[in-house]
Motif scaffolding. Structure first.
Motif, PDB file in Angstrom:
ATOM      1  N   ARG A 152       1.327  -0.811  -0.059  1.00 52.25           N
ATOM      2  CA  ARG A 152      -0.581   0.229   0.199  1.00 52.25           C
ATOM      3  C   ARG A 152       0.916   1.523   0.285  1.00 52.25           C
ATOM      4  O   ARG A 152       0.926   2.046  -0.635  1.00 52.25           O
ATOM      5  N   GLU A 153       1.967   1.179   1.199  1.00 48.43           N
ATOM      6  CA  GLU A 153       2.694   2.259   1.082  1.00 48.43           C
ATOM      7  C   GLU A 153       2.852   2.792  -0.908  1.00 48.43           C
ATOM      8  O   GLU A 153       3.792   4.188  -0.821  1.00 48.43           O
ATOM      9  N   ASN A 166      -3.248  14.062  -1.805  1.00 48.50           N
ATOM     10  CA  ASN A 166      -3.752  12.536  -0.725  1.00 48.50           C
ATOM     11  C   ASN A 166      -5.428  13.112  -0.772  1.00 48.50           C
ATOM     12  O   ASN A 166      -5.800  11.818  -0.642  1.00 48.50           O
ATOM     13  N   ALA A 170      -6.540   9.400  -1.670  1.00 45.70           N
ATOM     14  CA  ALA A 170      -7.688   8.759  -1.262  1.00 45.70           C
ATOM     15  C   ALA A 170      -9.026   8.073  -1.811  1.00 45.70           C
ATOM     16  O   ALA A 170      -9.241   7.203  -1.979  1.00 45.70           O
ATOM     17  N   LEU A 175      -9.853   5.108   0.438  1.00 49.04           N
ATOM     18  CA  LEU A 175      -9.191   6.067   1.747  1.00 49.04           C
ATOM     19  C   LEU A 175      -9.794   7.213   2.402  1.00 49.04           C
ATOM     20  O   LEU A 175     -10.153   7.769   1.306  1.00 49.04           O
ATOM     21  N   ASP A 176      -9.925   7.315   3.806  1.00 49.47           N
ATOM     22  CA  ASP A 176      -9.488   8.321   4.443  1.00 49.47           C
ATOM     23  C   ASP A 176      -8.562   9.023   3.841  1.00 49.47           C
ATOM     24  O   ASP A 176      -7.901   8.794   4.042  1.00 49.47           O
ATOM     25  N   LYS A 178      -7.160  11.349   6.315  1.00 54.38           N
ATOM     26  CA  LYS A 178      -6.369  10.969   7.049  1.00 54.38           C
ATOM     27  C   LYS A 178      -5.258   9.576   6.987  1.00 54.38           C
ATOM     28  O   LYS A 178      -3.887   9.743   7.662  1.00 54.38           O
ATOM     29  N   THR A 179      -6.093   8.934   6.785  1.00 51.71           N
ATOM     30  CA  THR A 179      -5.613   7.120   6.604  1.00 51.71           C
ATOM     31  C   THR A 179      -3.954   8.034   5.381  1.00 51.71           C
ATOM     32  O   THR A 179      -2.857   7.810   5.936  1.00 51.71           O
ATOM     33  N   THR A 182      -0.936   9.301   7.094  1.00 52.36           N
ATOM     34  CA  THR A 182      -0.713   8.520   8.028  1.00 52.36           C
ATOM     35  C   THR A 182       0.389   7.907   7.183  1.00 52.36           C
ATOM     36  O   THR A 182       1.382   7.961   7.299  1.00 52.36           O
ATOM     37  N   TYR A 183      -0.095   7.208   5.616  1.00 47.98           N
ATOM     38  CA  TYR A 183       0.597   6.510   4.644  1.00 47.98           C
ATOM     39  C   TYR A 183       2.254   7.644   4.603  1.00 47.98           C
ATOM     40  O   TYR A 183       3.707   6.952   4.311  1.00 47.98           O
TER      41      TYR A 183
END
Length: 209
Positions: A152-153, A166, A170, A175-176, A178-179, A182-183
């Motif tokens: 995923r990264e 971002n 997302a 995905l969110d 915020k996720t 984080t990545y």
């Protein structure tokens, strides 16, 4: 007879491969699709032994989709037929269960051999992929931080390298936001950089993208 599904965005690729295998007594093209949704439908509605798959197929926004597809269809063989960076996509593709990874620059006779060999239970990777993996394995430890990146990264990094924000990443990955943030932080830490520009430059230096 090996029944094949060709999953590629390009009508030119469709025509070329269909023409090549038109009179084959070994390989039959049962399905031709242009999106991941169509691929899933084709697999569920017909008997397919092997999929020749473009890594940039419409709707294929994550290698995890291939992993899930193979978990649901364990007898299915998948060969990536693509121009996507070997260093970027080959390792996670192999990890996901893909049985072959070949470049679109090869001759169609080589693709034919790859399909047959994979159907016989072999793993098939082009010389470019083998060379890339050998280089990665020989890279000194201090430059191997990127090998710790998750699938995923790597995907998130790939979209960042395309200039996507971002929010866009997302949406693509479902995905969110915020996720994704984080990545991004994890990528910065793992590649020992402090900003997005340096992250992308470091990834290019290590030939991840």
């Amino acid at each position: 007879m090996i029944t094949l599904c060709l999953a590629d965005n390009s009508p030119v690729v469709h025509l070329g491969i269909q023409t090549y295998f038109k009179n084959s007594t070994t390989i039959k093209i049962a399905e031709v699709v242009s999106s991941f949704d169509e691929l899933q439908s084709a697999i569920s509605s017909s008997s397919v032994d092997c999929v020749v798959l473009d890594a940039e197929l419409n709707g294929l926004n994550s290698i995890l989709k291939i992993k899930k597809l193979l978990q649901e269809n364990p007898k299915l063989n998948v060969i990536f037929f693509t121009n996507v960076s070997d260093t970027l996509y080959a390792p996670p593709a192999i990890k996901s269960g893909v049985k072959g990874y070949v470049s679109k620059t090869i001759e169609l006779s080589e693709l034919e051999n790859a399909i047959i060999n994979v159907n016989n239970g072999e793993l098939v990777f082009s010389s470019e992929v083998k060379k890339a993996i050998e280089i990665l394995n020989k890279t000194k430890k201090s430059d191997r931080l990127f090998k710790k990146l998750s699938t995923r990264e790597i995907e998130v990094l790939r979209y960042f390298s395309e200039g996507r924000k971002n929010k866009e990443v997302a949406k693509i990955l479902g995905l969110d936001e915020k996720t994704i943030s984080t990545y991004k932080l994890r990528l910065l830490q793992k590649l020992s950089v402090t900003n997005l520009l340096d992250l992308i430059n470091k990834a290019k230096q290590l030939e991840i993208i």
